[in-house]
Scaffold this motif. Structure first.
Motif, short mmCIF file in Angstrom:
data_model
loop_
_atom_site.label_atom_id
_atom_site.label_comp_id
_atom_site.label_asym_id
_atom_site.label_seq_id
_atom_site.Cartn_x
_atom_site.Cartn_y
_atom_site.Cartn_z
N ARG A 544 0.80 -1.23 0.00
CA ARG A 544 0.00 0.00 0.00
C ARG A 544 0.84 1.28 0.00
N PRO A 545 1.90 1.41 0.81
CA PRO A 545 2.63 2.69 0.80
C PRO A 545 3.13 3.09 -0.59
N TYR A 546 3.61 2.11 -1.39
CA TYR A 546 4.08 2.44 -2.74
C TYR A 546 2.90 2.87 -3.60
N ILE A 547 1.80 2.11 -3.50
CA ILE A 547 0.64 2.37 -4.36
C ILE A 547 0.04 3.74 -4.03
N GLU A 548 0.04 4.07 -2.75
CA GLU A 548 -0.52 5.39 -2.38
C GLU A 548 0.34 6.51 -2.96
N LEU A 549 1.64 6.31 -2.95
CA LEU A 549 2.50 7.32 -3.57
C LEU A 549 2.23 7.40 -5.07
N PHE A 550 2.07 6.24 -5.69
CA PHE A 550 1.79 6.18 -7.13
C PHE A 550 0.48 6.91 -7.43
N LEU A 551 -0.54 6.64 -6.61
CA LEU A 551 -1.86 7.24 -6.87
C LEU A 551 -1.86 8.75 -6.64
N SER A 552 -0.94 9.22 -5.79
CA SER A 552 -0.91 10.66 -5.56
C SER A 552 -0.47 11.40 -6.82
N GLU A 553 0.12 10.66 -7.77
CA GLU A 553 0.56 11.32 -9.01
C GLU A 553 -0.19 10.84 -10.25
N HIS A 554 -0.96 9.80 -10.12
CA HIS A 554 -1.68 9.27 -11.29
C HIS A 554 -3.14 9.08 -10.92
N ASP A 555 -4.06 9.61 -11.77
CA ASP A 555 -5.47 9.53 -11.36
C ASP A 555 -6.31 8.59 -12.21
N LYS A 556 -5.70 7.89 -13.15
CA LYS A 556 -6.52 6.96 -13.95
C LYS A 556 -6.51 5.55 -13.37
N PHE A 557 -5.97 5.44 -12.16
CA PHE A 557 -5.80 4.11 -11.58
C PHE A 557 -6.38 4.10 -10.17
N ALA A 558 -6.66 2.92 -9.68
CA ALA A 558 -7.22 2.85 -8.33
C ALA A 558 -6.97 1.48 -7.72
N ILE A 559 -7.07 1.45 -6.40
CA ILE A 559 -6.95 0.19 -5.67
C ILE A 559 -8.30 -0.52 -5.73
N VAL A 560 -8.27 -1.80 -6.06
CA VAL A 560 -9.54 -2.55 -6.04
C VAL A 560 -9.50 -3.59 -4.92
N GLY A 561 -10.67 -3.86 -4.40
CA GLY A 561 -10.77 -4.82 -3.30
C GLY A 561 -10.08 -4.28 -2.06
N SER A 562 -9.95 -5.15 -1.08
CA SER A 562 -9.31 -4.68 0.16
C SER A 562 -7.90 -5.24 0.24
N GLU A 563 -7.16 -4.73 1.22
CA GLU A 563 -5.79 -5.19 1.45
C GLU A 563 -5.87 -6.67 1.79
N PHE A 564 -5.15 -7.51 1.07
CA PHE A 564 -5.33 -8.94 1.34
C PHE A 564 -4.21 -9.53 2.19
N THR A 565 -3.20 -8.74 2.58
CA THR A 565 -2.28 -9.18 3.64
C THR A 565 -2.17 -8.02 4.61
N LYS A 566 -2.01 -8.35 5.87
CA LYS A 566 -1.83 -7.30 6.88
C LYS A 566 -0.41 -7.41 7.38
N SER A 567 0.36 -6.39 7.15
CA SER A 567 1.75 -6.47 7.56
C SER A 567 2.25 -5.09 7.89
N GLY A 568 3.55 -4.95 8.00
CA GLY A 568 4.14 -3.65 8.29
C GLY A 568 5.61 -3.69 7.94
N TRP A 569 6.25 -2.56 8.04
CA TRP A 569 7.69 -2.50 7.79
C TRP A 569 8.41 -2.34 9.12
N GLY A 570 9.52 -3.06 9.27
CA GLY A 570 10.32 -2.93 10.48
C GLY A 570 11.79 -2.99 10.13
N PHE A 571 12.64 -2.82 11.13
CA PHE A 571 14.08 -2.92 10.92
C PHE A 571 14.53 -4.31 11.36
#
Ligand code: SER
Length: 724
Positions: A544-571
């Motif tokens: 999602r974080p990449y896609i949200e950045l992508f969508l902030s610059e492109h408006d002919k695209f969209a996320i479909v359905g819901s997030e199908f994995t629940k995760s996060g970024w860590g060190f």
């Protein structure tokens, strides 16, 4: 066998003593009590040996001359490693994760340390390093072992040795400055109890040892402590405040970085796309990005300095493989990995992650298009069924109003064709509240007022729905979510180096031939624009974080359905790294004090991540949406018609059928048909004519003559009367 003979000897002595006191009165039975830790190795062996010895004594009458020996054994319920359990409790209580075990490398030492390892493992703690001292080792050899132990991270030393060796080791540790601030020494049970009371020790060393060896802090007897289930929250384990080495009450951290003088090597991905997360300046080598800022902020919250250097990983031509990056921790090339690292199962099996500092699940990105281009969009607010039911209701209402108005309203009279047109015109013009015909009967007005309310609701819902359909984007792709994506045969894009590729193949069973790697946001756009038929992709699966950045610059695209994995970024850190634990706490602090949000706002502009209505049906209006209104309107019609029919029938029977009574008395089916015809004819005529005729009859009756019978003629008179 030797053991048994020994026990036999002991019993013989004991019995002789007991019997010797008064040999003239020999008792039949001698009772002896025995206390053992039956659950220990020695206790188990002793129990069998004692039983066998007692048996032998009783079978040989020459030993006790007929007196029976009875040994009553009782379990002390002592684990045999009480001291070890206490040590493990203490380590857990103070929150140390790793200990160094210092022991004499003999059976006693190895067994004790193995038991300590087991006890610590029960508490998810572990012995990081085993400093084994050879029995009879020289001072220099002992010193070498201790110096090596100081190279390890742990500063919690558990000393498990007999008294002489224990004192020798500790004296040496004192000389090597291993008992100063930051170090913790814990001696196993009987050594430390000896130290509490030993008069043999040099008083100077004795006082240091008693200060440094942190035992005897429990306010509860060891037996009571041991009976309770092990839990750090157990109130019984409350300890007095300890004065730690260095004369401080601050708990020692218990570990340090391996003291080799080098910075921590922190691996970072040398990203090519989405460089807002991590980027390395090719000229200066300066590392920036969201993930880097979070890491630096968390490191600044640590209570101790940690020197580190970022080491970029990757060619700089495309995003590196994150799996290979993590593997560098296993091969010791990196001490940690920092970046947009998804916490996924395969990785958690080999490294330790901090708490996630941002949520990230996999989502599906696809193309959308404006619905407004569809010429028949105006039909879409209603389902076909809704259109049919609404149309039918218009006709029903027109007919009902015609029936109610026909006798009293000249607008609803005239030639049959004209009347049919009036019904249509009247009913459909109510859609726009533009009907010209007046409603004169009370029942007609009752039906119309309810119907106009229904029309109002239907009309405003239609307008709202059409607005939504025309303004909201709708998918041009048949892919509505992960299930339809898997079911289709179309190509799927993923980000180079991401775990998404292996997830799609291994977890979701997508054929690798369907997958297409995409390096940059431009490639995302191009592949989606081309579509599956022209060598592009039907959808892209990415976090999602990449896609949200992508969508902030492109408006002919969209996320479909819901997030199908629940995760996060860590060190990522090596297994059991205490730094991962401390950084997790720091990340939580960042999240609670708002710093994490500020860093997020700085790097990640909140893009238009609004997902379009991926289901046109959701905007459509169905019959069931208006079921209540239709039912109310239908009931109003039925009630009005029933009342109308009742009144009509009453008028008919009172004034018309009564007058033609002798005719109907024949009772034949012909007379029934003629009665029906007569009733319908009555219902078809204007009410005013009925009144005129009734008045005439009454006048005739009053004059003594008979009624003129029933005779109605149609009239186009505009004379109207409100009768009901
Ligand atoms: N975040 C991804 C991963 O961790 C890389 O794009 O694999």
């Amino acid at each position: 066998m030797k053991f048994m003979l020994h026990i036999l000897g002991i019993f013989c002595c004991l019995c002789s003593c007991a019997l010797g006191q008064n040999i003239s009165v020999r008792p039949n039975v001698v009772n002896i009590g025995a206390l053992f830790a039956l659950n220990s190795t020695i206790g188990r062996a002793a129990k069998v040996a004692i039983a066998a010895a007692v048996n032998d004594i009783n079978n040989d009458s020459s030993i006790l001359a007929g007196t029976k020996l009875v040994v009553q054994m009782q379990d002390t319920n002592c684990s045999g490693f009480l001291g070890i359990v206490q040590v493990a409790d203490l380590v857990e209580y103070y929150g140390w994760k790793l200990v160094t075990a210092v022991f004499i490398d003999d059976d006693y030492g190895r067994n004790g340390i193995a038991a300590l390892g087991d006890e610590l493992a029960k508490r998810k703690l572990k012995i990081l390093y085993k400093a084994a001292i050879k029995p009879g080792a020289k001072k220099s050899e002992m010193a070498a072992v201790l110096v090596k132990a100081t190279m390890m991270e742990s500063r919690v030393f558990v000393l498990h040795a007999n008294v002489d060796s224990g004192i020798a080791v500790f004296s040496l540790a004192y000389n090597l400055s291993m008992t100063s601030g930051g170090y913790v020494w814990i001696a196993t049970d009987w050594l430390s109890s000896y130290l509490d009371s030993s008069p043999r020790l040099d008083m100077g060393l004795m006082s240091i040892m008693q200060g440094v060896l942190t035992l005897r802090l429990s306010i509860v007897a060891p037996e009571a402590l041991n009976r309770k289930p092990s839990s750090p929250s157990n109130a019984n384990k409350k300890l007095y405040t300890a004065i730690w080495p260095g004369e401080t009450t601050t708990r020692p951290r218990g570990w340090v970085f391996p003291n080799n003088g080098n910075d921590l090597r922190i691996g970072i991905p040398n990203r090519v796309s989405y460089r807002q997360f991590v980027s390395v300046d090719p000229q200066t080598g300066v590392v920036t990005g969201f993930c880097i800022d979070v890491f630096v902020a968390a490191m600044n919250l640590l209570q101790y300095p940690v020197p580190y250097t970022f080491v970029p990983f990757g060619t700089g031509r495309e995003n590196p493989s994150y799996t290979e990056l993590i593997d560098k921790i296993l091969t010791n090339e990196f001490d940690a990995v920092v970046g947009d690292i998804a916490i996924v199962t395969n990785r958690t099996k080999v490294v330790d992650f901090t708490q996630p500092y941002i949520g990230s699940g996999l989502v599906i990105l696809t193309s959308v298009k404006k619905q407004s281009s569809i010429g028949w969009a105006f039909l879409q607010p209603f389902t076909i069924k809704m259109w049919c039911v609404t149309g039918m209701f218009f006709l029903i209402i027109g007919t009902v109003v015609w029936m109610l108005e026909h006798r009293v309203n000249d607008d609803f009279r005239g030639p049959p064709v004209k009347q049919a047109i009036t019904v249509f015109w009247f009913s459909f013009s109510t859609l726009f509240f533009a009907h010209r015909e007046d409603t004169r009967s009370t029942l007609g007005r009752f039906v119309i007022i309810i119907w106009l309310f229904v029309v109002l609701i239907i009309q405003s819902s239609y307008t709202a729905s059409l607005t939504s359909i025309l303004t909201v984007q709708h998918l041009s792709s048949p892919i509505k979510g992960i299930d339809s994506l898997i079911a289709s045969d179309e190509p799927i894009g993923f980000q180079v180096g991401s775990f998404a590729e292996s997830y799609l193949v291994n977890e979701l069973g997508v054929s690798p031939s369907r997958l297409k790697s995409l390096g940059t946001p431009d490639q995302y756009k191009e592949a989606l624009d081309l579509g599956p038929k022209q060598g592009g992709v039907a959808a892209i699966v990415d976090e999602r974080p990449y896609i949200e950045l992508f969508l902030s610059e492109h408006d002919k695209f969209a996320i479909v359905g819901s997030e199908f994995t629940k995760s996060g970024w860590g060190f990522a850190f090596p297994r059991d790294s205490p730094l991962a634990v401390d950084l997790s706490t720091a990340i939580l602090t960042l999240s609670e004090n708002g710093d994490l949000q500020r860093i997020t706002d700085k790097w990640l502009t909140s893009g238009s991540s609004a997902s379009p209505s991926d289901d046109l049906d959701a905007d459509r209006l169905h019959v069931h949406n208006f079921a209540a209104l239709f039912i109310i309107c239908g009931l109003a019609c039925i009630v009005a018609l029933a009342i109308h029919a009742g009144i009509l029938y009453r008028q008919y029977t009172l004034h018309v059928a009564a007058a033609s009574g002798p005719l109907s008395a024949a009772g034949s089916s012909r007379s029934h048909r003629s009665s029906l015809r007569s009733f319908l004819s009555f219902a078809d005529h204007r009410e005013v004519e009925f009144h005129k005729s009734a008045n005439k009859d009454h006048a005739a009756i009053a004059a003594g003559g008979s009624s003129s019978g029933v005779s109605f003629t149609s009239s186009n008179s505009t004379n109207t009367s409100m009768s009901r």
